[in-house]
Design an enzyme around this catalytic site. Structure first.
Site, PDB file in Angstrom:
ATOM      1  N   SER A 136      41.338  26.836  -6.592  1.00  0.00           N
ATOM      2  CA  SER A 136      41.484  28.070  -7.522  1.00  0.00           C
ATOM      3  C   SER A 136      39.810  28.465  -7.789  1.00  0.00           C
ATOM      4  CB  SER A 136      42.326  28.197  -8.470  1.00  0.00           C
ATOM      5  OG  SER A 136      42.008  29.278  -9.619  1.00  0.00           O
ATOM      6  N   LYS A 162      41.827  30.486  -3.550  1.00  0.00           N
ATOM      7  CA  LYS A 162      42.208  31.751  -4.252  1.00  0.00           C
ATOM      8  C   LYS A 162      41.395  32.045  -5.075  1.00  0.00           C
ATOM      9  CE  LYS A 162      44.772  31.073  -8.755  1.00  0.00           C
ATOM     10  NZ  LYS A 162      45.757  30.652  -9.340  1.00  0.00           N
ATOM     11  N   LYS A 164      39.634  34.318  -8.223  1.00  0.00           N
ATOM     12  CA  LYS A 164      39.967  35.147  -9.575  1.00  0.00           C
ATOM     13  C   LYS A 164      39.484  36.606  -9.242  1.00  0.00           C
ATOM     14  CE  LYS A 164      42.180  32.020 -11.946  1.00  0.00           C
ATOM     15  NZ  LYS A 164      43.447  32.248 -12.382  1.00  0.00           N
ATOM     16  N   ASP A 189      44.008  36.138  -7.434  1.00  0.00           N
ATOM     17  CA  ASP A 189      44.669  35.932  -8.982  1.00  0.00           C
ATOM     18  C   ASP A 189      44.216  36.988  -9.901  1.00  0.00           C
ATOM     19  OD1 ASP A 189      46.234  35.231 -11.078  1.00  0.00           O
ATOM     20  OD2 ASP A 189      45.767  33.045 -10.797  1.00  0.00           O
ATOM     21  N   GLU A 214      48.298  37.375  -7.236  1.00  0.00           N
ATOM     22  CA  GLU A 214      49.063  36.681  -8.123  1.00  0.00           C
ATOM     23  C   GLU A 214      48.898  37.555  -9.388  1.00  0.00           C
ATOM     24  OE1 GLU A 214      47.638  32.697  -8.331  1.00  0.00           O
ATOM     25  OE2 GLU A 214      48.650  32.325 -10.337  1.00  0.00           O
ATOM     26  N   ASP A 239      53.149  34.373 -11.847  1.00  0.00           N
ATOM     27  CA  ASP A 239      52.764  33.416 -12.430  1.00  0.00           C
ATOM     28  C   ASP A 239      53.252  33.390 -13.818  1.00  0.00           C
ATOM     29  OD1 ASP A 239      51.173  31.514 -13.916  1.00  0.00           O
ATOM     30  OD2 ASP A 239      49.117  31.808 -13.088  1.00  0.00           O
ATOM     31  N   LYS A 263      54.316  26.544 -12.799  1.00  0.00           N
ATOM     32  CA  LYS A 263      53.565  25.740 -13.767  1.00  0.00           C
ATOM     33  C   LYS A 263      54.476  24.953 -14.574  1.00  0.00           C
ATOM     34  CE  LYS A 263      49.314  28.366 -13.346  1.00  0.00           C
ATOM     35  NZ  LYS A 263      48.451  29.334 -14.401  1.00  0.00           N
ATOM     36  N   GLY A 291      48.200  25.564 -11.413  1.00  0.00           N
ATOM     37  CA  GLY A 291      47.144  24.549 -12.243  1.00  0.00           C
ATOM     38  C   GLY A 291      46.681  25.015 -13.506  1.00  0.00           C
TER      39      GLY A 291
END
Ligand code: OSB
Ligand code: MG
Length: 369
Positions: A136, A162, A164, A189, A214, A239, A263, A291
């Site tokens: 990420s 991934k 952000k 995400d 996400e 998520d 998670k 994570g």
């Protein structure tokens, strides 16, 4: 199992590189660790994955500390339980606060696996020893810096990237990243940064052939996610919205997502994570392990969880060196050139806890007994 002592510690651990999401930037972690000790002196370790502020969810390190000390630890101490899988229900009088609960619950699983002399991943029912890994990557200062980072992670072997996203750092960035890396497994995400009225933006993102997007919309909204999923081709992965097995059931029934990120802290520990995973398996919803910038203890728990059958997609579980100068477990977590992590053979978490390192990072400690 009878837990006779619960030790809480807060450690401060600076990140090698700041981590930025749509809700803010983290430079140093404040992590609550839990050590449980049973009548015979056996121990287990857990980590609270709450953040430094109530931004990802309502819990944060400070609130989790008080909840653990004042309510959760006293509910566990001195109680006889058959199995670690019974620990979560002992805390049911406390609503929510799942990250605080998970810190104790996961520590009890480590203790139980150690006492049984088996690695935690096997004790949980894991079916694969080698788990697929992704990374990420937070919001960077420039798109060039992002592309450089992606290059480095791909060279290290990671199987999916991934990034952000947030308003202003989304279509423009994805377009450049996709142009530079046409064939990689790529996803975005949003950490709840958008609203349903942004649907046209997500239709534009459909062009980039992402594995998934996400948590595009509000953390507590399923209906709008269901509506958005109808309007776009890209699979939505939830998520923040999935805190309970019922949430997973409802999201799947509504068509609010096609993939779920589990998670361990967010759902309240290993028992609840297994329930979510089972629901997803039955409904053919792939899951992966998310994570929370965990230290080695939380990371080792994530590795164990990710060996469960339903975890078929690469997760956000990556090497210690991406986060820390020196981890609090030994050896640190490493990734193979194939972009996998191999779950350890030793009993329990399967890593040594570096007590002296933890002592030197500890800013407060409380023993509840
Ligand atoms: O949304 O997955 C997230 C980190 C902190 C809070 C939320 C998230 C993340 C990550 C980092 O994406 C995953 C990791 O490398 O630990
Ligand atoms: Mg996320």
């Amino acid at each position: 199992m009878i837990i006779t002592q619960i030790e809480l510690r807060e450690i401060r651990l600076p990140l090698v590189h700041f981590f930025e999401t749509s809700f803010g930037r983290t430079t140093e972690r404040r992590i609550a660790l839990v050590r449980v000790v049973d009548r015979d002196g056996a121990e287990g370790w857990g980590e609270c994955t709450a953040g430094e502020g109530p931004f990802y969810c309502e819990e944060w390190t400070e609130s989790a500390w008080d909840t653990l000390k004042t309510y959760l630890a006293p509910m566990i101490l001195g109680q006889r339980v058959e199995r670690a899988s019974d620990i979560f229900s002992l805390m049911k009088a406390v609503r929510g606060n799942r990250m605080a609960k998970a810190a104790i619950e996961t520590a009890c699983w480590d203790l139980e696996a150690k006492r049984a002399g088996v690695p935690l991943w096997k004790h949980l029912g894991g079916v694969r020893r080698e788990i697929p890994c992704g990374v990420s990557i937070g919001i960077q200062e420039t798109v060039e810096a992002l592309i450089e980072k992606i290059e480095r992670e791909l060279d290290a072997g990671y199987q999916r990237i991934k990034i952000k996203i947030k308003p202003g750092w989304d279509v423009n960035i994805l377009e450049k990243v996709r142009a530079r890396f046409p064939a990689i497994q790529l996803m975005g995400d949003a950490n709840s940064a958008y609203q349903l009225k942004d649907a046209p933006l997500f239709r534009a993102i459909d062009e980039f052939d992402l594995m998934m997007i996400e948590q595009p919309l509000a953390y507590d909204d399923m209906l709008d996610h269901a509506e958005l999923q109808k309007q776009i081709r890209t699979s939505i992965c939830l998520d923040e919205s999935i805190r309970t097995p019922a949430n997973a059931q409802h999201a799947i029934n509504l068509g609010a997502c096609r993939i779920i990120n589990i998670k361990l802290g967010r759902v309240g520990g290993h028992s609840e994570a297994k329930r979510v995973e089972q629901i997803c398996l039955e409904r053919n919803i792939p899951v992966w392990c998310g994570g929370m910038l965990e230290s080695g203890i939380g990371r080792a728990h994530n590795i164990a969880m990710a060996t469960l059958e339903g975890f078929t997609l690469p997760g956000d579980v990556s090497a210690s060196v991406r986060y820390w100068e020196e981890d609090i477990i030994d050896p640190p977590v490493t990734v193979t050139q194939r972009g996998t992590i191999i779950a350890p053979d030793a009993p329990g978490l399967g890593f040594e806890i570096k007590s002296e390192r933890i002592d030197s990072l500890t800013v407060r400690k409380e023993i509840v007994s």
